[in-house]
Design a protein around this motif. Structure first.
Motif, PDB file in Angstrom:
ATOM      1  N   UNK A 176      -1.154   3.733  -0.617  1.00 24.73           N
ATOM      2  CA  UNK A 176      -1.045   4.536  -1.609  1.00 24.73           C
ATOM      3  C   UNK A 176       0.295   5.083  -1.433  1.00 24.73           C
ATOM      4  N   UNK A 177       0.399   6.016   0.010  1.00 25.72           N
ATOM      5  CA  UNK A 177       1.490   6.538   0.336  1.00 25.72           C
ATOM      6  C   UNK A 177       2.558   5.568   0.797  1.00 25.72           C
ATOM      7  N   UNK A 178       2.271   4.363   1.090  1.00 24.19           N
ATOM      8  CA  UNK A 178       3.421   3.625   1.791  1.00 24.19           C
ATOM      9  C   UNK A 178       4.094   2.533   1.030  1.00 24.19           C
ATOM     10  N   UNK A 179       3.570   2.233  -0.032  1.00 24.84           N
ATOM     11  CA  UNK A 179       4.115   1.169  -1.004  1.00 24.84           C
ATOM     12  C   UNK A 179       5.591   1.907  -1.767  1.00 24.84           C
ATOM     13  N   UNK A 180       6.562   0.929  -2.106  1.00 21.07           N
ATOM     14  CA  UNK A 180       7.717   1.104  -2.673  1.00 21.07           C
ATOM     15  C   UNK A 180       7.344   1.130  -4.312  1.00 21.07           C
ATOM     16  N   UNK A 181       7.384   2.432  -4.622  1.00 18.87           N
ATOM     17  CA  UNK A 181       7.146   2.805  -6.166  1.00 18.87           C
ATOM     18  C   UNK A 181       8.399   2.214  -7.179  1.00 18.87           C
ATOM     19  N   UNK A 182       8.099   0.966  -7.500  1.00 16.47           N
ATOM     20  CA  UNK A 182       9.284   0.280  -7.996  1.00 16.47           C
ATOM     21  C   UNK A 182       9.421   0.066  -9.427  1.00 16.47           C
ATOM     22  N   UNK A 183       8.483   0.691 -10.108  1.00 13.24           N
ATOM     23  CA  UNK A 183       8.186   0.109 -11.551  1.00 13.24           C
ATOM     24  C   UNK A 183       9.566   0.654 -12.317  1.00 13.24           C
ATOM     25  N   UNK A 184      10.077   2.041 -12.099  1.00 10.93           N
ATOM     26  CA  UNK A 184      11.207   2.364 -12.957  1.00 10.93           C
ATOM     27  C   UNK A 184      12.480   1.649 -12.637  1.00 10.93           C
ATOM     28  N   UNK A 185      12.581   1.108 -11.239  1.00 12.32           N
ATOM     29  CA  UNK A 185      13.735   0.515 -10.953  1.00 12.32           C
ATOM     30  C   UNK A 185      13.664  -1.007 -11.633  1.00 12.32           C
ATOM     31  N   UNK A 186      12.724  -1.485 -11.666  1.00  7.99           N
ATOM     32  CA  UNK A 186      12.485  -3.021 -12.262  1.00  7.99           C
ATOM     33  C   UNK A 186      12.729  -2.842 -13.836  1.00  7.99           C
ATOM     34  N   UNK A 187      12.126  -1.424 -14.570  1.00  7.34           N
ATOM     35  CA  UNK A 187      12.565  -1.378 -16.028  1.00  7.34           C
ATOM     36  C   UNK A 187      14.079  -1.152 -16.187  1.00  7.34           C
ATOM     37  N   UNK A 188      14.734  -0.654 -15.352  1.00  9.05           N
ATOM     38  CA  UNK A 188      16.015  -0.461 -15.491  1.00  9.05           C
ATOM     39  C   UNK A 188      16.757  -1.719 -15.237  1.00  9.05           C
ATOM     40  N   UNK A 189      16.320  -2.286 -14.335  1.00  9.93           N
ATOM     41  CA  UNK A 189      16.998  -3.827 -13.940  1.00  9.93           C
ATOM     42  C   UNK A 189      16.935  -4.703 -15.093  1.00  9.93           C
TER      43      UNK A 189
END
Length: 481
Positions: free
Chosen positions: A237-250
């Motif tokens: 949990x503390x190691x993953x890249x929290x990527x949802x917002x960047x994907x939504x923006x892309x």
């Protein structure tokens, strides 16, 4: 001839689902591919079914139910292929699925794993890859979106994909030790993908390989979910890249405008999200209910149809088309329709029409559980009380009518903390902090009862100092020493 591709299907019961899945796979299985079925101690007609396929399949019978991870590992050990394709028995392939998945792997040799586009039978998305939210947990990308949405049709590297249909190179699979059996029927796939990525490989989502998924019709997992979540939380949990917002923006679904001074302006596609504030509350509840109807009610109709072989036209939208503007005047009528469908599904599940009883699917069952938790709180907790509710941040559980609901744990500004306490000492300290701030009751809904076994010190503190109230399937404590 040694197979180049091995399709591995772990099964546990649900012989009718298995038969449909295997027949569809065999109908277009390439000459250099094999079908391996691992019977994970099925107690129904599955052994006889598999025997009937003769040499068309290779099967392995496990006498003890070991779960998805170990069953898949056993299947991989038996298989010959250098490309391993793990497939749930509640998945229905569409023409060309395996050829397309294989072609993507061959065109992207850096990809250690490749996942597919999975749809519900009503044509909406069940899986277009996995993203990691700002809460640090995995979520299916664009679940509930139309199947032909441009964002869904975009193949791309991601951190994880689902194991319901997952191609993995044998070399990569064996290098990381396969699926971790410490997970039980939940999050094994996410963990495997993250370990593949950590080892230097890529994980890809292949949008052109399409299958229909009757999600969770094959294997129950609710009783084992918290163990898997705890292992994921500790490991990733503390190691993953929290990527949802960047994907939504892309994908052009989330846009930000930057004026000369704050506040910035966010533009969000209605399919993606509802706004938490700044709109009239009833409209937001309506939008949320519509999303729930697509993502939960239709899924339950699909599940019941799969289990009982019936048919239904309940896949039709209850309100205006996806993404259309919703008028406030639609609110009461729409929620009434939602309630009627929920009640009809409940009747089907309980066998009130002469059919056999069927336990609720996990997601719709959870919605019924929320209602039951609220009813228990309203019965034993006086109005105007502040009530702590242990959950994973579900705001519906803290909408308590005449009572103030607080997340437990929560931040100083009242939001869900986004993580659980590190240990019992931290849990007790946070509880007493909130009690001093006015909290008078603490509720553990059925899905959160694991707290009382995991945090032994917290349970001892509660039993020693506070009175336990009658809460049906929930545990309710009155925080009065």
């Amino acid at each position: 001839m040694t197979a180049a591709v091995s399709v591995i299907v772990p099964v546990h019961g649900r012989a009718r689902l298995t038969q449909r899945c295997l027949s569809m796979v065999l109908a277009e299985l390439p000459a250099d591919a094999e079908l391996v079925v691992v019977d994970d101690a099925s107690a129904d007609a599955t052994p006889e079914l598999l025997a009937g396929y003769g040499d068309a399949i290779r099967s392995l019978r496990l006498e003890e139910n070991v779960g998805f991870a170990r069953a898949c590992n056993e299947g991989a050990a038996l298989a010959d292929g250098e490309l391993l394709v793990f497939l749930n028995n509640d998945v229905e392939p569409t023409p060309g699925w395996l050829v397309t998945l294989r072609r993507h792997a061959e065109a992207n040799p850096q990809a250690g794993a490749v996942g597919a586009r999975l749809l519900y039978p009503n044509g909406t998305v069940q899986h277009a890859g996995v993203v990691f939210g700002q809460d640090g947990y995995p979520h299916h990308l664009y679940a509930g979106f139309p199947a032909d949405h441009p964002a869904v049709a975009r193949s791309r590297p991601l951190q994880a994909v689902t194991g319901a249909c997952l191609l993995v190179r044998r070399e990569a699979f064996e290098a990381v030790g396969g699926f971790d059996p410490g997970y039980l029927n939940s999050l094994e796939d996410v963990d495997l993908c993250l370990r593949l990525g950590e080892a230097g490989g890529e994980v890809h989502y292949c949008a052109d390989a399409v299958l229909v998924h009757l999600e969770s019709a094959s294997r129950g997992r609710s009783d084992r979910f918290e163990r898997s979540v705890a292992l994921y939380r500790e490991r990733w949990r503390e190691r993953v890249r929290r990527d949802d917002l960047s994907l939504y923006a892309a994908d052009g679904l989330l846009r930000v405008e930057y004026p000369s001074s704050y506040p910035v302006r966010f533009e969000v596609e209605p399919l993606l999200a509802a706004v938490d504030s700044g709109r009239e509350e009833k409209i937001e509840r309506l939008l949320s209910s519509y999303a729930g109807e697509v993502g939960v009610l239709l899924q339950e109709v699909v599940r019941l149809t799969a289990l009982h072989g019936g048919s239904s036209d309940s896949g039709k939208p209850l309100a205006k088309g996806s993404g259309a503007a919703v008028e406030p005047s639609d609110y009461e009528e729409f929620l009434t329709k939602v309630g009627k469908i929920e009640e009809e599904i409940r009747r089907l599940q309980e066998g009130e029409d002469g059919g056999s009883a069927t336990s609720p699917g996990s997601k719709l069952g959870y919605r019924f559980q929320v209602e039951a938790v609220r009813a228990a709180i309203h019965r034993v907790v006086p109005p105007d009380s502040i009530v702590l509710v242990a959950s994973r941040g579900d705001r519906e559980l803290v909408r308590l009518d005449e009572r103030t609901g607080w997340h437990f744990p929560r931040t100083a500004d009242g939001r869900y903390a986004g993580h659980h306490p590190a240990d019992s000492e931290e849990a007790v300290a946070h509880l007493e902090e909130l009690r001093s701030a006015g909290a008078a009751f603490l509720v553990f809904p059925p899905d959160s009862l694991w707290w009382l076994s995991h945090y032994g010190g917290l349970k001892e503190h509660l039993d020693r100092r506070y009175r336990r109230l009658e809460g049906d399937d929930s545990e309710i404590f009155e925080l009065t020493p």
